[in-house]
Design a protein around this motif. Sequence first.
Motif, PDB file in Angstrom:
ATOM      1  N   MET A   1       0.834  -1.200   0.000  1.00  0.00           N
ATOM      2  CA  MET A   1       0.000   0.000   0.000  1.00  0.00           C
ATOM      3  C   MET A   1       0.873   1.256   0.000  1.00  0.00           C
ATOM      4  SD  MET A   1      -2.601   1.365   2.945  1.00  0.00           S
ATOM      5  CE  MET A   1      -3.949   0.282   2.574  1.00  0.00           C
ATOM      6  N   ALA A   2       1.903   1.255   0.832  1.00  0.00           N
ATOM      7  CA  ALA A   2       2.791   2.410   0.922  1.00  0.00           C
ATOM      8  C   ALA A   2       3.447   2.687  -0.423  1.00  0.00           C
ATOM      9  CB  ALA A   2       3.850   2.169   2.007  1.00  0.00           C
TER      10      ALA A   2
ATOM     11  N   ARG B   1       6.377   5.729   1.064  1.00  0.00           N
ATOM     12  CA  ARG B   1       7.328   4.692   1.452  1.00  0.00           C
ATOM     13  C   ARG B   1       7.723   4.817   2.922  1.00  0.00           C
ATOM     14  NH1 ARG B   1       8.505   6.322  -3.641  1.00  0.00           N
ATOM     15  NH2 ARG B   1       8.481   4.710  -5.254  1.00  0.00           N
ATOM     16  N   VAL B   2       7.619   3.694   3.620  1.00  0.00           N
ATOM     17  CA  VAL B   2       7.978   3.638   5.032  1.00  0.00           C
ATOM     18  C   VAL B   2       8.201   2.174   5.401  1.00  0.00           C
ATOM     19  CG1 VAL B   2       5.562   3.511   5.779  1.00  0.00           C
ATOM     20  CG2 VAL B   2       7.293   4.347   7.367  1.00  0.00           C
ATOM     21  N   ASP B   3       9.106   1.922   6.332  1.00  0.00           N
ATOM     22  CA  ASP B   3       9.374   0.565   6.800  1.00  0.00           C
ATOM     23  C   ASP B   3       8.275   0.160   7.777  1.00  0.00           C
ATOM     24  OD1 ASP B   3      10.267  -1.810   7.817  1.00  0.00           O
ATOM     25  OD2 ASP B   3      12.123  -1.016   8.675  1.00  0.00           O
TER      26      ASP B   3
ATOM     27  N   THR C   1       8.096  11.243   8.140  1.00  0.00           N
ATOM     28  CA  THR C   1       7.727   9.842   7.949  1.00  0.00           C
ATOM     29  C   THR C   1       6.546   9.469   8.848  1.00  0.00           C
ATOM     30  OG1 THR C   1      10.034   9.365   7.447  1.00  0.00           O
ATOM     31  CG2 THR C   1       8.615   7.482   7.883  1.00  0.00           C
ATOM     32  N   GLN C   2       6.507  10.024  10.054  1.00  0.00           N
ATOM     33  CA  GLN C   2       5.362   9.770  10.933  1.00  0.00           C
ATOM     34  C   GLN C   2       4.065  10.259  10.287  1.00  0.00           C
ATOM     35  OE1 GLN C   2       5.747  10.911  15.065  1.00  0.00           O
ATOM     36  NE2 GLN C   2       7.916  10.416  15.105  1.00  0.00           N
TER      37      GLN C   2
END
Length: 516
Positions: free
Chosen positions: A137-138, A144-146, A158-159
């Motif tokens: 989904m990201a 993009r995020v881990d 990123t949060q």
Amino acid sequence: MKSSIPDLRSPIPDSRSPYLRLDNITKRFGSFVANDRISMAVQAGSIQALLGENGAGKTTLMNILCGLYQPTAGQIYLNEQPVQITSPSVALQHGIGMIHQHFMLVPQLSVVENIILGAECSLRLNLAETARTIATMAETYGLRVDPLAKVGDLPVGTQQRVEILKALYRRAQLLILDEPTAVLTPPEIERFFQVLRNLAATGHTIIFISHKLEEVMGLCDRVTVLRRGKVVATKAIGDTSAQELAQLMVGREVVFQVNKPAAHPEAVVLEVSGLQVNDDRGLPAVQDVSFQLRSGEILGVAGVDGNGQRELADAIAGLRPATQGTLTLNNQDITQWTPQQRVKDLKIGYIPEDRQKMGLVMSFTIARNLILKVFRRLPFCRGWFLQPEAIISHADHAIQQFDIRATSGLLKVGQLSGGNQQKVVLARELSGQPDLIIAMQPTRGLDVGATEYVQTALLAERERGAAILYISTELEEVMRMSDRIAVMYAGHFVAILDAKATTVEQIGLLMAGGTL
């Protein structure tokens, strides 16, 4: 129970009619009318801005949409069908998701745990499989995020992606974004806007709440302006200008350029030598920083958020110990002094970056917040007893002097708008005529009128002779306010430049780790 893993192929609503329509929405709190017969329509697949001063009623209106408040009168329509949004869970069922200015994340949990928190009801949860789904989904939405990273270790930009993914995971079709760029750097903002454009192109409808008029002009399709709880205008972006929108918001002409007389620096107030400070994890955040700050000047600190600015400000204010180096204020070594000593003896004013978490006690009244640093002193305290009359009188004077929009000092500060909360912080920190003012993100989340007020107040302090350390991730704001600019990268001051003799491009290059 079936997992709530979302279908990435979001249906595109019928764009021939408004996706959202508000009809005469009114909200009263006792005798106070926060929203007064508000009507507006938002087309499907569009990005519509909602503008207004702090306290204009934007947050109340969005809280009604999210089910946190119930309207006193009026009707909400989705796809021209009347709906009753009685709770946040009902709002989610209707596909409404809100990303708040102050993130609603649990720092100790991972990204995937935050995203599924409250959404997954299965007793046989496969966290690894869910993480893969979220990663897909990201990637699909350009967020993009881990998924396995701990949220507390992520930078704020990123949060914010995590917050948006959380809403999309719950199948939100209407996204409400409250000051979404307040914590982002210029490159992050441009990437974020591309994400929003992609979401709109795939059928998502977006309400964009912001005080940054240049962002509204560059991103949105239409704009609705509120003033004192009422709609004063709805315009297509191509039919208006930033200057007109500012005037509609505040009801008067707004001066975008600050009137800054030439600086006349005098004696050194603050000297920092070889300063090193650790972050909350014990890792070096400020490394070998040295500079002088004189009376009657503003030293701006420019840098991407997370490069040591917060730790630097906290160390000077005494909220965080220095691991190496010295801090000298008015020719006194204060490196080991407590915050109480610095406030009492040396007059330091500290405007923290988060007014709600660090600047104010939200459950306290305005009057009590105004005396947090001096409540043990005369005339506010005699013996062991607080003096209510003196405290209220002090609050009444501050409300008048700093134009705090409140009926009484007995009002809880949590009931004020963000701009008025910031004015309470200013009133407390500036009332003692401090020699040194540390202003950390002083205009974050403020409208154009409140921003103008804060900057004017700080420039008046500069003229009085205060030394001001002005820290902001808003590069143009730093350049506008500062006499000299220190660029901070990876915990170091990589350059200290004359504000008049440098350019945005030069500072931006240094902020990214480049060299001139």
